[in-house]
Scaffold this motif. Structure first.
Motif, short mmCIF file in Angstrom:
data_model
loop_
_atom_site.label_atom_id
_atom_site.label_comp_id
_atom_site.label_asym_id
_atom_site.label_seq_id
_atom_site.Cartn_x
_atom_site.Cartn_y
_atom_site.Cartn_z
N ARG A 117 0.82 -1.21 0.00
CA ARG A 117 0.00 0.00 0.00
C ARG A 117 0.85 1.26 0.00
N ARG A 118 1.91 1.26 0.79
CA ARG A 118 2.73 2.46 0.93
C ARG A 118 3.96 2.46 0.02
N GLN A 119 4.16 1.39 -0.72
CA GLN A 119 5.30 1.28 -1.63
C GLN A 119 6.63 1.49 -0.91
N LEU A 120 6.80 0.79 0.22
CA LEU A 120 8.02 0.89 1.01
C LEU A 120 8.61 -0.51 1.20
N ARG A 121 9.91 -0.57 1.34
CA ARG A 121 10.57 -1.84 1.61
C ARG A 121 10.15 -2.35 2.98
N ALA A 122 9.95 -3.64 3.09
CA ALA A 122 9.59 -4.25 4.36
C ALA A 122 10.85 -4.60 5.15
N ALA A 123 10.65 -4.95 6.42
CA ALA A 123 11.78 -5.26 7.30
C ALA A 123 12.59 -6.44 6.78
N GLY A 124 11.94 -7.36 6.09
CA GLY A 124 12.63 -8.55 5.60
C GLY A 124 13.27 -8.41 4.24
N PHE A 125 13.38 -7.19 3.74
CA PHE A 125 13.86 -6.98 2.37
C PHE A 125 15.24 -7.60 2.15
N GLU A 126 16.18 -7.34 3.03
CA GLU A 126 17.55 -7.81 2.85
C GLU A 126 17.62 -9.34 2.91
N ARG A 127 16.78 -9.93 3.76
CA ARG A 127 16.77 -11.40 3.83
C ARG A 127 16.27 -12.01 2.53
N ILE A 128 15.24 -11.41 1.94
CA ILE A 128 14.73 -11.91 0.66
C ILE A 128 15.80 -11.78 -0.42
N ALA A 129 16.49 -10.64 -0.45
CA ALA A 129 17.56 -10.43 -1.43
C ALA A 129 18.67 -11.47 -1.24
N ALA A 130 19.00 -11.77 0.01
CA ALA A 130 20.03 -12.77 0.28
C ALA A 130 19.59 -14.16 -0.17
N ASP A 131 18.32 -14.49 0.03
CA ASP A 131 17.80 -15.78 -0.42
C ASP A 131 17.84 -15.88 -1.95
N ILE A 132 17.50 -14.79 -2.61
CA ILE A 132 17.56 -14.79 -4.08
C ILE A 132 18.99 -15.05 -4.54
N ALA A 133 19.96 -14.46 -3.86
CA ALA A 133 21.35 -14.68 -4.21
C ALA A 133 21.73 -16.15 -4.06
N LEU A 134 21.20 -16.81 -3.04
CA LEU A 134 21.47 -18.24 -2.86
C LEU A 134 20.87 -19.06 -3.99
N VAL A 135 19.67 -18.69 -4.43
CA VAL A 135 19.03 -19.37 -5.55
C VAL A 135 19.86 -19.18 -6.82
N VAL A 136 20.35 -17.96 -7.03
CA VAL A 136 21.19 -17.68 -8.19
C VAL A 136 22.45 -18.54 -8.17
N ASP A 137 23.03 -18.72 -7.00
CA ASP A 137 24.21 -19.57 -6.89
C ASP A 137 23.92 -21.00 -7.34
N ARG A 138 22.75 -21.50 -6.97
CA ARG A 138 22.37 -22.87 -7.38
C ARG A 138 22.21 -22.93 -8.89
N LEU A 139 21.60 -21.89 -9.46
CA LEU A 139 21.40 -21.86 -10.91
C LEU A 139 22.74 -21.73 -11.64
N ALA A 140 23.64 -20.93 -11.09
CA ALA A 140 24.94 -20.72 -11.72
C ALA A 140 25.79 -21.98 -11.69
N ALA A 141 25.49 -22.89 -10.78
CA ALA A 141 26.27 -24.12 -10.66
C ALA A 141 25.88 -25.18 -11.69
N LEU A 142 24.82 -24.92 -12.46
CA LEU A 142 24.43 -25.89 -13.49
C LEU A 142 25.57 -26.07 -14.51
N PRO A 143 25.91 -27.29 -14.86
CA PRO A 143 26.93 -27.51 -15.90
C PRO A 143 26.47 -26.93 -17.24
N LEU A 144 27.39 -26.33 -17.97
CA LEU A 144 27.03 -25.77 -19.27
C LEU A 144 26.45 -26.83 -20.19
#
Length: 300
Positions: A262-289
């Motif tokens: 409603r207020r278009q503001l970052r929530a308290a858990g914003f950084e945790r979500i960003a960190a989780d996304i980074a972990l998911v990206v690491d898993r994706l980056a580990a896929l063999p070419l």
């Protein structure tokens, strides 16, 4: 983009988008945030019947920030600065509703798509809960100007980025980054999944791509959906070509996880979500070419 703003400069949006490049590319991943733009041209605001807060409901607010960590991991991130309700690069170039415009649309315009019928063409007619953006018809030349100066340069840059990645690594994997409202609207208050992955029902990437991301998210405790209600838009459909080694996965994250909708503001858990996304990206980056090469795609 972190916060919305308007511009009345002669150039309106300069630049209209950018690509955050890593110092060294570490793999075939490319990230794209086409709907996080929050710079509203003043001349657009002068012809809309809605206030800025209402227009912003169509943004994928802060999504570029959630994925910004990919750059330090060696992957480029492309992001739009213009809002999707001004021109939507996740549509065909000329998905236009003739009822919106004064003047004749080009003969090659797609005026009959489901997205046009819903008011969500390349130049949108509605935002949010089907609220009309304009109280008057727009000149056709206005729509064509938006397409020529914003839409087409955006896609030229995205094509070059994917082409360079494909040339360097033999394959390319685009993650198209989006967000979704926590509910479909006042008539449907059922909570949505935390993340919906769209692969055009298995046609825009090899299965291991979607499976890797879904498994990584579930391991982190997220509720994950696949293709419903978002199977992937024009970018996913247009660029996804597993048979040639180019894969696209659309990633839709529930806004309630990381922001006050409603207020278009970052929530308290914003950084945790960003960190989780980074972990998911690491898993994706580990896929063999080899798992992404055309021969594998053809076999599956």
């Amino acid at each position: 983009m972190t916060d919305s703003r308007t511009t009345d400069s002669p150039d309106e949006l300069d630049p209209p988008f950018d690509v955050l490049e890593p110092a060294t590319a570490s793999g075939p991943l490319v990230f794209n945030s086409p709907h996080s733009g929050a710079i509203y041209p003043q001349r657009f605001l002068e012809v809309t019947r809605l206030d800025l807060a209402t227009l912003r409901r169509s943004e994928d607010t802060f999504v570029d920030e959630l994925f910004a960590g990919v750059v330090a991991r060696g992957f480029p991130l492309m992001r739009a600065f213009f809002p999707r309700c001004y021109v939507d690069v996740n549509r065909e170039p000329y998905e236009l509703d003739p009822r919106m415009f004064d003047g004749r649309l080009p003969s090659y315009a797609n005026t009959r798509s489901m997205r046009v019928a819903g008011g969500l063409g390349t130049v949108a007619r509605v935002v949010g809960d089907a609220q009309e953006i304009y109280d008057r018809r727009l000149p056709v030349d206005d729509a064509l100007w938006r397409i020529e100066t914003l839409y087409k340069p955006y896609h030229r840059t995205l094509r070059r980025l994917l082409g360079r990645t494909h040339r360097d690594f033999g394959v390319a994997l685009l993650v198209d980054c989006h967000s979704m409202p926590s509910s479909a609207g006042p008539r449907d208050e059922r909570p949505r999944a935390d993340v919906v992955l769209g692969d055009r029902y298995g046609t825009s990437c090899v299965p291991i791509v979607s499976e890797t991301v879904e498994t990584a998210l579930r391991d982190l405790g997220y509720v994950v959906g696949r293709n419903k209600p978002y199977a992937g838009g024009f970018i996913t459909e247009h660029y996804g070509s597993p048979a040639t080694g180019i894969h696209v996965l659309q990633f839709e994250i529930n806004r309630a996880l990381y922001m006050d909708e409603r207020r278009q503001l970052r929530a308290a858990g914003f950084e945790r979500i960003a960190a989780d996304i980074a972990l998911v990206v690491d898993r994706l980056a580990a896929l063999p070419l080899d798992d992404l090469r055309p021969c594998r795609a053809a076999a599956e």
